[in-house]
Design a protein around this motif. Structure first.
Motif, PDB file in Angstrom:
ATOM      1  N   SER A 141       0.830  -1.197   0.000  1.00  0.00           N
ATOM      2  CA  SER A 141       0.000   0.000   0.000  1.00  0.00           C
ATOM      3  C   SER A 141       0.868   1.252   0.000  1.00  0.00           C
ATOM      4  N   GLY A 142       0.324   2.307  -0.589  1.00  0.00           N
ATOM      5  CA  GLY A 142       1.012   3.588  -0.641  1.00  0.00           C
ATOM      6  C   GLY A 142      -0.010   4.700  -0.776  1.00  0.00           C
ATOM      7  N   ILE A 143       0.491   5.908  -1.000  1.00  0.00           N
ATOM      8  CA  ILE A 143      -0.397   7.051  -1.171  1.00  0.00           C
ATOM      9  C   ILE A 143       0.105   7.916  -2.336  1.00  0.00           C
ATOM     10  N   VAL A 144      -0.797   8.723  -2.865  1.00  0.00           N
ATOM     11  CA  VAL A 144      -0.407   9.703  -3.872  1.00  0.00           C
ATOM     12  C   VAL A 144       0.314  10.842  -3.147  1.00  0.00           C
ATOM     13  N   SER A 145       1.597  11.044  -3.460  1.00  0.00           N
ATOM     14  CA  SER A 145       2.396  12.040  -2.734  1.00  0.00           C
ATOM     15  C   SER A 145       2.681  13.292  -3.555  1.00  0.00           C
ATOM     16  N   LYS A 146       2.618  13.191  -4.880  1.00  0.00           N
ATOM     17  CA  LYS A 146       2.863  14.358  -5.734  1.00  0.00           C
ATOM     18  C   LYS A 146       2.005  14.257  -6.987  1.00  0.00           C
ATOM     19  N   ILE A 147       1.484  15.387  -7.424  1.00  0.00           N
ATOM     20  CA  ILE A 147       0.755  15.467  -8.686  1.00  0.00           C
ATOM     21  C   ILE A 147       1.323  16.660  -9.442  1.00  0.00           C
ATOM     22  N   SER A 148       1.902  16.406 -10.596  1.00  0.00           N
ATOM     23  CA  SER A 148       2.505  17.496 -11.356  1.00  0.00           C
ATOM     24  C   SER A 148       1.425  18.471 -11.837  1.00  0.00           C
ATOM     25  N   PRO A 149       1.677  19.773 -11.718  1.00  0.00           N
ATOM     26  CA  PRO A 149       0.706  20.751 -12.209  1.00  0.00           C
ATOM     27  C   PRO A 149       0.796  20.980 -13.713  1.00  0.00           C
ATOM     28  N   VAL A 150       1.737  20.295 -14.360  1.00  0.00           N
ATOM     29  CA  VAL A 150       1.981  20.505 -15.785  1.00  0.00           C
ATOM     30  C   VAL A 150       1.509  19.298 -16.587  1.00  0.00           C
ATOM     31  N   ILE A 151       0.854  19.543 -17.707  1.00  0.00           N
ATOM     32  CA  ILE A 151       0.407  18.480 -18.603  1.00  0.00           C
ATOM     33  C   ILE A 151       1.419  18.327 -19.739  1.00  0.00           C
ATOM     34  N   ASN A 152       1.811  17.077 -20.013  1.00  0.00           N
ATOM     35  CA  ASN A 152       2.678  16.793 -21.157  1.00  0.00           C
ATOM     36  C   ASN A 152       1.847  16.927 -22.436  1.00  0.00           C
ATOM     37  N   LEU A 153       2.199  17.885 -23.293  1.00  0.00           N
ATOM     38  CA  LEU A 153       1.400  18.152 -24.490  1.00  0.00           C
ATOM     39  C   LEU A 153       1.431  16.994 -25.478  1.00  0.00           C
ATOM     40  N   ALA A 154       2.520  16.222 -25.481  1.00  0.00           N
ATOM     41  CA  ALA A 154       2.635  15.111 -26.426  1.00  0.00           C
ATOM     42  C   ALA A 154       1.730  13.946 -26.048  1.00  0.00           C
ATOM     43  N   THR A 155       1.599  13.676 -24.737  1.00  0.00           N
ATOM     44  CA  THR A 155       0.833  12.506 -24.292  1.00  0.00           C
ATOM     45  C   THR A 155      -0.474  12.873 -23.603  1.00  0.00           C
ATOM     46  N   ARG A 156      -0.681  14.193 -23.342  1.00  0.00           N
ATOM     47  CA  ARG A 156      -1.861  14.655 -22.619  1.00  0.00           C
ATOM     48  C   ARG A 156      -1.991  13.928 -21.280  1.00  0.00           C
ATOM     49  N   SER A 157      -0.856  13.786 -20.600  1.00  0.00           N
ATOM     50  CA  SER A 157      -0.836  13.119 -19.306  1.00  0.00           C
ATOM     51  C   SER A 157      -0.016  13.949 -18.329  1.00  0.00           C
ATOM     52  N   SER A 158      -0.144  13.619 -17.056  1.00  0.00           N
ATOM     53  CA  SER A 158       0.589  14.325 -16.007  1.00  0.00           C
ATOM     54  C   SER A 158       1.298  13.314 -15.128  1.00  0.00           C
TER      55      SER A 158
END
Length: 199
Positions: A141-158
């Motif tokens: 088990s783990g937790i979400v510790s960081k979420i990037s505020p920037v979206i990768n324009l090539a993959t539309r992912s963060s």
């Protein structure tokens, strides 16, 4: 006569899960470099040795013709474990030669590239579970510790980071992990098996 199998509708707790895969990395990792050039004459640590920041890993002989230097130590810049020693005794090194790879694996992290459409459902501290091939049948088990505020324009992912404790050091840097992030929970939902539904 058509044989059928009957079952009762039951109330169950259901989770809406997002599944992705990524590589495990130690919380902190560092390549150790010497400050001087010379020849490795003594190794004080080996692969798997526990080290503290400032501990000596090895000594370098930097004697030159006409000069006599004291043997120079190579210090660890990180507390943790020697993941891999990259040089052998007698090998010539420079300030650009990596001596060892040290990891602090008391905690580990997994970096995932999550499509932008799921980002509104993610938040810091969110529960995540994952499995690795090295420990079949065991779930970590783990937790979400960081979420990037920037979206990768090539993959539309963060980029999303999952952090997990690793007290027994079962999880090692480089392992492949299959991660499940619980996006939503529903309690006491009427449920039947998927195969019983016909379009």
């Amino acid at each position: 006569i058509i044989p059928v199998k009957a079952m009762k509708v039951e109330l169950k707790d259901l989770n809406y899960i997002l599944e992705y895969a990524g590589d495990i990395k130690a919380e902190d990792e560092a390549y150790i470099y010497p400050k001087v050039s010379g020849k490795i004459i003594e190794k004080l640590k080996e692969d798997g040795s526990i080290v503290n920041k400032g501990d000596y890993l090895c000594y370098i002989d930097r004697d030159e013709v006409g000069l006599n230097f004291k043997k120079a130590p190579v210090e660890s810049t990180l507390s943790g474990v020697v993941g891999r020693f990259l040089v052998d005794i007698g090998e010539n090194v420079t300030a650009q030669t990596p001596i060892a790879f040290v990891v602090n694996d008391s905690k580990v992290k997994i970096i995932l590239d999550i499509p932008e459409k799921y980002l509104p459902k993610l938040f810091l501290g969110q529960e995540a579970r994952f499995r690795v091939d090295a420990w079949p049948g065991q779930e970590f088990s783990g937790i979400v510790s960081k979420i990037s505020p920037v979206i990768n324009l090539a993959t539309r992912s963060s980029s999303v980071e999952i952090s997990a404790d690793n007290p027994n050091r079962k999880l090692r840097s480089g392992m492949f992990a299959r991660v499940s992030i619980i996006l939503d929970k529903r309690e006491s939902v009427p449920a039947i098996i998927k195969e019983a539904i016909m379009g």
